[in-house]
Each structure stands twice: as structure tokens, then as C-alpha cells.
Design an enzyme around this catalytic site. Sequence first.
Site, PDB file in Angstrom:
ATOM      1  N   GLU A   1       0.847  -1.197   0.000  1.00 15.19           N
ATOM      2  CA  GLU A   1       0.000   0.000   0.000  1.00 15.19           C
ATOM      3  C   GLU A   1       0.879   1.242   0.000  1.00 15.19           C
ATOM      4  OE1 GLU A   1      -2.841   0.285   3.272  1.00 15.19           O
ATOM      5  OE2 GLU A   1      -2.779   2.468   3.127  1.00 15.19           O
TER       6      GLU A   1
ATOM      7  N   ARG B   1       0.610  10.416  -0.118  1.00 19.75           N
ATOM      8  CA  ARG B   1       0.951  11.539   0.764  1.00 19.75           C
ATOM      9  C   ARG B   1       2.201  12.257   0.309  1.00 19.75           C
ATOM     10  NH1 ARG B   1       0.372   8.426   6.530  1.00 19.75           N
ATOM     11  NH2 ARG B   1      -1.500   7.312   5.923  1.00 19.75           N
TER      12      ARG B   1
ATOM     13  N   THR C   1      -4.521   6.221   1.646  1.00 22.85           N
ATOM     14  CA  THR C   1      -4.889   7.639   1.780  1.00 22.85           C
ATOM     15  C   THR C   1      -5.696   8.100   0.564  1.00 22.85           C
ATOM     16  OG1 THR C   1      -2.667   7.827   2.789  1.00 22.85           O
ATOM     17  CG2 THR C   1      -4.024   9.799   2.744  1.00 22.85           C
TER      18      THR C   1
ATOM     19  N   LYS D   1     -11.094  -1.355   6.853  1.00 22.70           N
ATOM     20  CA  LYS D   1      -9.906  -1.042   7.637  1.00 22.70           C
ATOM     21  C   LYS D   1     -10.425  -0.481   8.961  1.00 22.70           C
ATOM     22  CE  LYS D   1      -6.388   2.631   7.457  1.00 22.70           C
ATOM     23  NZ  LYS D   1      -5.435   3.340   6.561  1.00 22.70           N
TER      24      LYS D   1
HETATM   25  C1  3PG Z   1      -1.272   5.299   8.280  1.00 18.82           C
HETATM   26  O1  3PG Z   1      -2.255   5.725   7.723  1.00 18.82           O
HETATM   27  O2  3PG Z   1      -0.231   5.952   8.440  1.00 18.82           O
HETATM   28  C2  3PG Z   1      -1.377   3.914   8.700  1.00 18.82           C
HETATM   29  O3  3PG Z   1      -2.479   3.764   9.492  1.00 18.82           O
HETATM   30  C3  3PG Z   1      -0.152   3.379   9.335  1.00 18.82           C
HETATM   31  O4  3PG Z   1      -0.141   3.582  10.663  1.00 18.82           O
HETATM   32  P1  3PG Z   1       1.139   3.150  11.475  1.00 18.82           P
HETATM   33  O5  3PG Z   1       2.245   4.093  11.066  1.00 18.82           O
HETATM   34  O6  3PG Z   1       0.727   3.359  12.929  1.00 18.82           O
HETATM   35  O7  3PG Z   1       1.441   1.735  11.156  1.00 18.82           O
END
Ligand code: 3PG
Length: 204
Positions: free
Chosen positions: A40, A44, A68, A125
Site C-alpha cells: 500500500e 501523501r 490515503t 480497515k
Molecule cells: C497510516 O495511515 O499511516 C497507517 O495507518 C499506518 O499507521 P502506522 O504508522 O501506525 O502503522
Amino acid sequence: MTIDDILGRAPVVPVLIIEDMAHAVPLGRALVAGGLTVLEVTLRTPVAMDCIERMAGEIEDAVVGAGTVLSSATRLAVAHVGGQFCVSPGLIGGESADGPIPLLPGVATATELMAGLDMGFTRFKLFPANVAGGVEALKAFASPFAQAKFCPTGGVNAKNAADYLALPNVVCVGGSWVAPPDAVRAGDWGRITELAREAAALRV
Ligand code: 3PG
């Protein structure tokens, strides 16, 4: 490929924030070498969409998608560059389980879960898993929402991932711990493969 095909491939979905396009393919290959084949790439960074296109085209054995994803237009754009799935932190208005590529929407409450089921989704999720009640919330959701299964993400790490994966309504977990930013920056792909190997072994 269905959302279940994708989520069933590995116990952990690496959540990747890629700043430098040059890291995309070696990072993906390092994770796949360790047994994590669903990647994934969060949208960002300015290079994220290009990274998805390149990784999807060049990494055999990987299923590459976007995280995202906040809009319907972005779901289409991800499909257009060859991405195979989308993950969203929440419910995207107007979207359903049918679409150009599978979408895993985020929920944090029972009401959001009911809205998501109403939109046709059954895979979610749980986000942010650690503040949305974690393992206890998922246990509580199991009986009233027997049709729903989850990929908890947010605060999941090597220490607590097994607790989530032991739950019958958890298909996999997501997390960024398998690709620490310092290892990515240093090009320490061996360390990332090792972290991926440990994560891939979490499913018994
Ligand atoms: C995110 O959107 O950054 C994910 O949920 C990952 O979260 P994490 O960095 O706590 O694994």
C-alpha cells in the site's frame, strides 16, 4: 482480483510513505522477498502515484495499491496508473464495493460500520485501530456485524499484530513498521526484507 483475494495474500499489508521515486522498486522488491506481496503506497507524497505505476509495472508477484485515497476521482486515477486496490481512512461518499478496483474503506465506530455495510462493503480497515478500541472493539463488533471482516491499521506493530491476527474477524493487519523511514533512506533493503519475513510469519 477481489478484496478477499488481496487481503488474503499476506498477514501484513505494509503502509508505505515513499519520498524518493528511486526507492519505490527496491523497497517493494525487499518486502516481496520477505513474503509481503500486497503493498500500500500512501498518496501523501508528490511521487506516490508515479511510484504505484512503476511498482505495479516492475515488481512481479506484488499487488500494488494506494492508501490515503480520499475521493472517487482518486480511486479512478489509481486504477488508471495500474494500481490494483485502494485503501481509505474513511468512507468515501458515493463509493461502493463495485468500482474500477477494490476499495477498503476505513471505519472507527459501529455507526460508520453500518453506513459502510449499507454502501455494500463487508471488508473494512479499522482506523486508527489503536484509538478506535483495538482488539476489544473488534471482539465487540464480531457478534452484531458477523458479515464484516477487518484489516486493523494505525498503531499496529510487531508486538501487537499477532493479537489482532488471532481474531476470527481479522483477515490481515496494516502497518508502517516493516518499512522504517531510516532504513528506506539508507537503502537498507536487507533489514526491510528481514522485517517483512518476521511479519509474514505472523500467520500460523
Ligand atoms: C497510516 O495511515 O499511516 C497507517 O495507518 C499506518 O499507521 P502506522 O504508522 O501506525 O502503522
